[in-house]
Enzyme design. Sequence first.
Site, mmCIF file in Angstrom:
data_model
loop_
_atom_site.group_PDB
_atom_site.id
_atom_site.type_symbol
_atom_site.label_atom_id
_atom_site.label_comp_id
_atom_site.label_asym_id
_atom_site.label_seq_id
_atom_site.Cartn_x
_atom_site.Cartn_y
_atom_site.Cartn_z
ATOM 1 N N GLU A 117 -36.046 -27.669 74.632
ATOM 2 C CA GLU A 117 -37.371 -27.481 74.780
ATOM 3 C C GLU A 117 -37.713 -26.097 74.588
ATOM 4 O OE1 GLU A 117 -39.586 -30.942 75.036
ATOM 5 O OE2 GLU A 117 -38.608 -31.739 74.051
ATOM 6 N N ARG A 139 -31.245 -16.499 53.372
ATOM 7 C CA ARG A 139 -29.494 -16.445 52.392
ATOM 8 C C ARG A 139 -29.669 -17.919 51.502
ATOM 9 N NH1 ARG A 139 -25.201 -14.133 55.429
ATOM 10 N NH2 ARG A 139 -26.494 -14.877 57.467
ATOM 11 N N GLN A 140 -30.535 -19.039 52.263
ATOM 12 C CA GLN A 140 -30.627 -19.903 51.318
ATOM 13 C C GLN A 140 -32.310 -20.065 50.358
ATOM 14 O OE1 GLN A 140 -28.258 -22.397 51.677
ATOM 15 N NE2 GLN A 140 -29.192 -23.706 50.161
ATOM 16 N N LYS A 187 -17.896 -20.990 34.452
ATOM 17 C CA LYS A 187 -17.848 -20.136 34.967
ATOM 18 C C LYS A 187 -17.036 -19.603 36.331
ATOM 19 C CE LYS A 187 -21.253 -16.511 33.221
ATOM 20 N NZ LYS A 187 -22.606 -16.341 33.525
ATOM 21 N N ASP A 208 -24.776 -2.262 53.002
ATOM 22 C CA ASP A 208 -24.979 -3.472 52.551
ATOM 23 C C ASP A 208 -26.604 -3.793 53.523
ATOM 24 O OD1 ASP A 208 -24.611 -6.108 51.227
ATOM 25 O OD2 ASP A 208 -23.131 -6.189 51.903
ATOM 26 N N GLY A 232 -18.222 -10.246 58.550
ATOM 27 C CA GLY A 232 -17.435 -9.205 58.211
ATOM 28 C C GLY A 232 -16.953 -9.014 57.125
ATOM 29 N N THR A 271 -17.261 -9.284 54.021
ATOM 30 C CA THR A 271 -17.832 -8.041 52.521
ATOM 31 C C THR A 271 -17.543 -7.116 52.840
ATOM 32 O OG1 THR A 271 -19.152 -10.014 52.241
ATOM 33 C CG2 THR A 271 -18.996 -7.710 51.137
HETATM 34 C C1 R5P Z 1 -24.078 -11.268 50.194
HETATM 35 O O1 R5P Z 1 -24.971 -11.524 48.869
HETATM 36 C C2 R5P Z 1 -25.192 -10.182 51.229
HETATM 37 O O2 R5P Z 1 -25.443 -9.648 50.730
HETATM 38 C C3 R5P Z 1 -23.673 -9.807 52.565
HETATM 39 O O3 R5P Z 1 -22.479 -9.063 51.601
HETATM 40 C C4 R5P Z 1 -23.236 -11.008 52.858
HETATM 41 O O4 R5P Z 1 -24.492 -11.357 53.444
HETATM 42 C C5 R5P Z 1 -22.615 -10.457 54.164
HETATM 43 O O5 R5P Z 1 -21.796 -11.563 54.611
HETATM 44 P P1 R5P Z 1 -20.521 -11.548 55.324
HETATM 45 O O6 R5P Z 1 -20.545 -10.259 56.598
HETATM 46 O O7 R5P Z 1 -19.875 -12.928 55.932
HETATM 47 O O8 R5P Z 1 -19.728 -11.193 54.214
#
Ligand code: R5P
Length: 304
Positions: free
Chosen positions: A36, A93-94, A209, A232, A238, A240
């Site tokens: 805690e 992100r959520q 889709k 980004d 990493g 993406t």
């Molecule tokens: C996605 O919409 C975000 O802009 C980033 O590209 C993403 O969160 C990167 O996540 P990761 O490094 O896990 O690919």
Amino acid sequence: MIILNGSQSTSLGEKLAIDLGIKFENVSTRIFPDGETYVRINTDVKGREVFIVQTMFPDQNDSLMEFLLIADTARDMGASKITGIVPYLAYSRQDRKFLPGEALSMKTVANLMKSVGVEKLITIDTHYKHMRPGEFDLFGITCLNLSAGKMLLGHIEEEVSNDLMTIGPDFGSSELVKYASGEEKVLKKEKKCPICGLPAAECKCRIKKKKYEITELESELDFNGKNVVILDDIIASGGTMIKAVNKVKSEGARKVLAAATHGLFMKDSLIKLKEITDYLVVTDSISTPVSNVSVASLIVEALK
Ligand code: R5P
């Protein structure tokens, strides 16, 4: 005015206090043996406007809990206004329910903050709905979203070259890239039909889709001989960024430079990205070995 520093952003809080010429106080925090969180504010905040500085990575849940305890305590002690300075806003992100029954986590976090008296949030390049820089309503809290994109590009111009082409690794980064470079250049994800194998645009199978598989990145941009910056908001696993770097390299870029506002760098992604890029930089919204751009001046400007 007073800055109360959470345990995650010690040097940032101190920088802000020096630049703004206001009082700064490290809040005493520790974790009890059972996990805690303990918090104690060691200064009088009665009648004062309080800024709580706390980024939310690593240990998102503990960082959030600590932030909530500091805010609630400051309110109990009579703070006149509470603003959260949260460079990396966890759970952003959520930001919608992707599947029925899922938690809308960003809303829950905003509600918790509101419930302990936080009136305003200042954050950097939040992922929440890929917000543009500026003020917006985050489930009842005024949120000021600042962008570090221009600073990251300025840093790369100084350190590497001022002859740059800036792109985003996917469509989600288009606002960030446009704001930072003035041009909206992004890589696209090519989607193919799992039944006929044709690109989604040419397929006649009439499947849903979301069933189309993302096969590879595509681009109509010419990278040949260019110094390409891939920008980004977040590098997490990493995946993406690595895909985008490999794509740009395979199409003949002279140098490939990777930049992001928030470097979470899960597992070995920092090592991998250092290996495959000519330069890698993120901001100090999260402290990493490549956090060579500070967001302090951005926040100071916004608070002046
Ligand atoms: C996605 O919409 C975000 O802009 C980033 O590209 C993403 O969160 C990167 O996540 P990761 O490094 O896990 O690919």
